[in-house]
Design an enzyme around this catalytic site. Structure first.
Site: not given
Length: 496
Positions: A123, A126, A207, A389-390
């Site tokens: 994403h 943020r 997100r 996600h990371d």
């Protein structure tokens, strides 16, 4: 909380036309999607999304959104040009590590492939998560409570007020995803047509979903509104949902922070002394430093100009902060956690299925209901795009065998040969692209694989000559860990 006025609204997904949490009709021409039933998507969330959309519609912005985004995108990227931003770990904005190199002579990416490219993307930028936000504010309050500032760089704190949200995409993050969609179209547009649009999935966090939707908007805009891909599948982020795009399916996984904290306690000593001298009575400790340094990143991507917190630290200190973040990720879902790589196995098996045009074979994180349906997991597309996600992407890199390290990292000294650099692996909007390339060897055509991480071609020495090209079958064979469902590691994820 202060609201940042961006001049345009973020793109949001349309709710299901039925108003229910069940599947909507599959339609590439609109923004309808198959939503997996789950308690993580209550009616309240659907109504909030609908309300935002109606507000946007009432003010007449929606139909002007894409042109405005397109015209502003270059300016929004150039705002972030500080030297330190490449050392913010997972909070660094995306940048290409290398200039994209097309396939070598005699090789091409064609629409004849069942999979031509597979995009896995984090994403966009943020706000800090709720947990990180609490820690950052606690450390920040120490500076705000100081009885006197002796360094002019801290004077801005006299009137400082907290103004960051929590966890949501910031406008710059929306632009990052939009730009990625446009870039993919410009690079791979020859792979799509009216009947062969990208197939897009997203993990269920807001997100992540919004990043995916902005990506489709960028793709559509770059095509001159000729092609309109949609987010077709959203996978819930609940403890009971099988999800290959989020790392929550290994409750026995234990991420060590000891190594990162040892490094933090070393590199932060002069910073602690300097801040406590400059902010009298602040009583800053070593554990406060990472949060305060992260404020540089979070405020910069929100304000779209360099935060005043960035001036409190040197470039060398940000390089040390990067290594701190590297160590955290390495021991969370990377090679340093015995149960880190297994959390990426499900996605690797989905990738192998797409590459070979065969049903998914997996007994780990995959959702068998979704992956067995041609509606929710088609095998006949040329372009796939997944949003994640990371932490999960780090697990996938590890499961694939990317970025192997010769030895465990040294928690007291950074090795210059160290390649597990989080800002280069999983920055905000970071991406992995798997290309299926058709090449001719001695006049005989064959399928080969290339993997690019933020446009840097990976050597793939585990299945080829280390030149970045690997035969399809050799690549499949090299993924024995995933094909064996983690070789027993997945079972270790759960209490006996």
């Amino acid at each position: 909380m202060m609201v940042k006025h961006t001049g345009y609204p973020l793109v949001l997904p349309f709710p299901s036309s039925s108003g229910k949490s069940g599947p909507a009709a599959y339609d590439d021409s609109g923004l309808k999607y198959f939503r997996v039933p789950s308690s993580s998507f209550p009616v309240r969330k659907a109504l909030s999304i609908l309300l935002v959309f109606l507000i946007v519609l009432l003010f007449g912005h929606y139909f002007q959104l894409v042109p405005r985004l397109a015209s502003e995108s270059n300016n929004r990227t150039s705002i972030l040009s500080g030297k330190s931003q490449r050392f913010w770990g997972p909070y660094s904005p995306y940048y290409p590590i290398e200039e994209y190199q097309p396939p070598p002579n005699g090789c091409s990416i064609t629409q004849a492939s069942t999979l031509a490219i597979d995009l896995l993307q984090r994403h966009g930028a943020r706000y800090p998560t709720s947990g990180a936000s609490k820690e950052i504010q606690a450390s920040l309050q120490k500076l705000l409570n100081a009885s006197k500032y002796t360094d002019m760089r801290l004077e801005f704190l006299r009137s400082y007020q907290w103004h960051l949200g929590e966890a949501d995409l910031v406008p710059f993050g929306a632009t990052q995803s939009f730009q990625s969609g446009a870039e993919i179209y410009h690079r791979y547009g020859h792979l799509v047509d009216d009947h062969m649009l990208p197939f897009v999935r997203a993990s269920g966090g807001d997100r992540v979903v919004n990043s995916a939707v902005n990506w489709t908007a960028g793709f559509a805009d770059a095509s001159g509104q000729l092609y309109h891909p949609s987010v077709s599948v959203i996978i819930p982020e609940t403890e009971t949902s099988n999800n290959t795009l989020e790392d929550h399916m290994c409750p026995n996984s234990r991420a060590s922070q000891d190594e990162a904290n040892s490094w933090r306690d070393m590199f932060s000593v002069p910073i602690v002394h300097r801040l406590n001298t400059a902010a009298v009575g602040a009583d800053i400790l070593s554990e406060d430093i990472p949060g305060l340094m992260s404020l540089c990143a979070f405020e910069t991507v929100f304000e779209e100009k360099e935060s005043e917190f960035c001036d409190l630290f040197s470039l060398k200190e940000f390089q040390a902060y990067e290594y701190y973040q590297d160590l955290l990720k390495y021991y969370k879902t990377g090679y340093g956690n015995p149960l880190g790589p297994v959390q990426g196995v499900g996605y690797v098996n989905e990738l192998l299925a797409r590459l070979r045009g065969r049903p998914v074979e997996d007994r780990t994180q995959t959702n068998s209901t979704l992956d067995s349906s041609p509606v929710t997991f088609p095998l006949n597309r040329t372009v796939y795009a997944d949003f994640s996600h990371d932490n999960q992407m780090a697990a996938i890199y590890s499961a694939l065998g990317l970025f192997p390290q010769m030895r465990p990292p040294n928690p007291t000294r950074a090795d210059p040969r160290w390649t597990w650099v989080v800002s280069r692996l999983v920055p905000f909007s970071g991406r992995m692209i798997t290309e299926k390339v058709q090449c001719s060897e001695a006049g005989i055509p064959g399928d080969f694989i290339r993997i690019l991480i933020n446009d840097a071609i990976q050597p793939l020495a585990f299945c080829g000559a280390g030149d970045g090209l690997c035969g399809l079958e050799a690549f499949v064979e090299s993924q024995i860990y995933a094909r064996r469902n983690g070789a027993g590691d997945f079972e270790k994820c759960f209490p006996e």
